[in-house]
Motif scaffolding. Structure first.
Motif, PDB file in Angstrom:
ATOM      1  N   TYR A 184       1.282   6.531  -1.497  1.00  0.00           N
ATOM      2  CA  TYR A 184       0.472   5.820  -2.650  1.00  0.00           C
ATOM      3  C   TYR A 184      -0.910   5.900  -1.890  1.00  0.00           C
ATOM      4  O   TYR A 184      -1.249   5.374  -0.893  1.00  0.00           O
ATOM      5  N   PRO A 185      -1.894   6.158  -2.886  1.00  0.00           N
ATOM      6  CA  PRO A 185      -3.448   6.577  -2.420  1.00  0.00           C
ATOM      7  C   PRO A 185      -4.041   5.061  -2.064  1.00  0.00           C
ATOM      8  O   PRO A 185      -3.570   3.987  -2.544  1.00  0.00           O
ATOM      9  N   ALA A 186      -4.960   5.090  -1.190  1.00  0.00           N
ATOM     10  CA  ALA A 186      -5.520   3.778  -0.825  1.00  0.00           C
ATOM     11  C   ALA A 186      -6.062   3.134  -1.962  1.00  0.00           C
ATOM     12  O   ALA A 186      -6.159   1.721  -1.718  1.00  0.00           O
ATOM     13  N   HIS A 187      -6.696   3.891  -2.665  1.00  0.00           N
ATOM     14  CA  HIS A 187      -7.717   2.965  -3.685  1.00  0.00           C
ATOM     15  C   HIS A 187      -6.635   2.439  -5.033  1.00  0.00           C
ATOM     16  O   HIS A 187      -7.536   2.126  -5.873  1.00  0.00           O
ATOM     17  N   ALA A 188      -5.528   2.991  -5.358  1.00  0.00           N
ATOM     18  CA  ALA A 188      -4.747   2.522  -6.281  1.00  0.00           C
ATOM     19  C   ALA A 188      -3.559   1.788  -6.148  1.00  0.00           C
ATOM     20  O   ALA A 188      -2.522   2.500  -5.509  1.00  0.00           O
ATOM     21  N   GLY A 189      -3.402   0.614  -6.598  1.00  0.00           N
ATOM     22  CA  GLY A 189      -2.402  -0.023  -6.475  1.00  0.00           C
ATOM     23  C   GLY A 189      -1.991  -1.193  -5.607  1.00  0.00           C
ATOM     24  O   GLY A 189      -2.686  -1.031  -4.250  1.00  0.00           O
ATOM     25  N   ALA A 190      -1.313  -2.345  -5.683  1.00  0.00           N
ATOM     26  CA  ALA A 190      -1.208  -3.478  -4.662  1.00  0.00           C
ATOM     27  C   ALA A 190      -0.793  -2.905  -3.348  1.00  0.00           C
ATOM     28  O   ALA A 190      -1.189  -3.510  -2.233  1.00  0.00           O
ATOM     29  N   THR A 191       0.223  -2.170  -3.341  1.00  0.00           N
ATOM     30  CA  THR A 191       0.945  -1.689  -2.106  1.00  0.00           C
ATOM     31  C   THR A 191      -0.175  -1.216  -1.189  1.00  0.00           C
ATOM     32  O   THR A 191       0.036  -1.429   0.155  1.00  0.00           O
ATOM     33  N   SER A 192      -1.247  -0.528  -1.475  1.00  0.00           N
ATOM     34  CA  SER A 192      -2.230   0.131  -0.767  1.00  0.00           C
ATOM     35  C   SER A 192      -3.272  -1.097  -0.581  1.00  0.00           C
ATOM     36  O   SER A 192      -3.750  -0.938   0.631  1.00  0.00           O
ATOM     37  N   LYS A 193      -3.904  -1.449  -1.506  1.00  0.00           N
ATOM     38  CA  LYS A 193      -4.607  -2.642  -1.310  1.00  0.00           C
ATOM     39  C   LYS A 193      -4.388  -3.616  -0.403  1.00  0.00           C
ATOM     40  O   LYS A 193      -5.438  -4.124   0.140  1.00  0.00           O
ATOM     41  N   SER A 194      -3.151  -4.164  -0.437  1.00  0.00           N
ATOM     42  CA  SER A 194      -2.859  -5.092   0.272  1.00  0.00           C
ATOM     43  C   SER A 194      -3.179  -4.790   1.740  1.00  0.00           C
ATOM     44  O   SER A 194      -3.057  -5.851   2.874  1.00  0.00           O
ATOM     45  N   TYR A 195      -2.848  -3.661   2.376  1.00  0.00           N
ATOM     46  CA  TYR A 195      -3.170  -3.017   3.664  1.00  0.00           C
ATOM     47  C   TYR A 195      -4.532  -2.925   3.973  1.00  0.00           C
ATOM     48  O   TYR A 195      -5.115  -3.457   4.963  1.00  0.00           O
ATOM     49  N   PHE A 196      -5.269  -2.191   3.047  1.00  0.00           N
ATOM     50  CA  PHE A 196      -6.494  -1.776   3.606  1.00  0.00           C
ATOM     51  C   PHE A 196      -7.778  -2.608   3.309  1.00  0.00           C
ATOM     52  O   PHE A 196      -8.664  -2.619   3.977  1.00  0.00           O
ATOM     53  N   ALA A 197      -7.340  -3.710   2.607  1.00  0.00           N
ATOM     54  CA  ALA A 197      -8.206  -4.906   2.644  1.00  0.00           C
ATOM     55  C   ALA A 197      -8.503  -5.628   3.983  1.00  0.00           C
ATOM     56  O   ALA A 197      -9.550  -6.264   3.991  1.00  0.00           O
TER      57      ALA A 197
END
Length: 274
Positions: free
Chosen positions: A144-157
């Motif tokens: 899952y790309p870092a910039h798209a979707g909650a799955t990634s955003k919840s980590y990279f944030a």
């Protein structure tokens, strides 16, 4: 977030030297990436000679590396090799599986546990929701790309701001749907909002028509991965709020399973015969 437990008392029946060496390894964190001999001795109340022998032995096997200029120690390549083996050995799925199953039973949604993989999150464990698969191929292994979707955003944030900005700097990002955010400043504002509220919620950013809510999973103070719920957006008529408590409880339970050693089973006493 669950703190990594460092019980400094050697368990009964354990080898003290081995236990001390493991305590040294567990003391390394992002906020404390290197240690000197006298610091280790002071931290654990050991003689400097004991600390020196432990650090030298660990360095000799590649678990630590020593900077000859500063005489300080850092984590070595043997730890990296074991870490990669751990994530791909099936042990991680074994620990996470019961937590994911329980969360699916509570919500009915598809549950994903994902770990970072460069500019993506990689699904390492998943349980399909009660309405069937979200895709017609296995979810485990999906990136899952870092910039798209909650799955990634919840980590990279939850990465340090400068680390995240360097990761995104001058990197082209793809648009998957008309809801995908690609403008860097807007992405950064979203990351800061996710961090402030403690979870990410998106609809149709990566998969059209799919709603996803996700929270970070920590190891100690460090973001380690993400736990997310996904389903058709119609299953979220009022947003994700009714699932947040269950999702957060599951994330804390998963952190505990990942950071605390399993309880040893008690031995059954053989009844005396008279």
């Amino acid at each position: 977030m669950a703190e990594i437990s460092l019980d400094r008392k050697t368990p009964a029946g354990a080898l003290q030297t081995v236990d001390r060496a493991l305590l040294v390894l567990l003391a390394f964190e992002r906020t404390r990436p290197d240690w000197g001999v006298t610091e280790v001795a002071a931290e654990f109340g050991w003689d400097t000679s004991v600390a020196q022998r432990l650090l030298s032995t660990l360095a000799g096997r590649g678990f630590l590396v020593s900077d000859p200029a500063t005489r300080r120690y850092r984590i070595g390549p043997a730890v990296l090799r074991l870490g990669r083996l751990w994530e791909r050995s099936g042990s991680l799925e074994l620990l996470a599986g019961p937590v994911l199953e329980e969360l699916r039973a509570a919500t009915g949604d598809t549950v994903l546990f994902c770990l970072p993989d460069n500019f993506h999150m990689r699904c390492v464990a998943a349980v399909e929701g009660e309405e069937g698969p979200l895709r017609y191929y296995p979810l485990v292994g999906e990136l899952y790309p870092a910039h798209a979707g909650a799955t990634s955003k919840s980590y990279f944030a939850f990465l340090p701001d400068e680390q995240r900005r360097l990761l995104f700097r001058d990197r082209p990002v793809a648009r998957f749907t008309d809801r995908t955010v690609t403008e860097p400043d807007e992405l950064e504002r979203e990351f800061l909002q996710v961090r402030a509220q403690g979870y990410a919620w998106t609809v149709g950013e990566y998969d059209a028509g799919i709603g996803t809510v996700a929270v970070p999973v920590f190891l100690g103070r460090e973001p380690y991965g993400s736990l997310s719920l996904g389903a058709a957006k119609e299953r979220f008529p009022d947003g994700p709020e009714d699932r947040l408590d269950a999702l957060r409880r599951a994330a804390r339970l998963l952190e505990q399973r990942l950071t605390q050693p399993p309880q040893r089973p008690r031995r059954m006493r053989t009844p005396r015969t008279t």
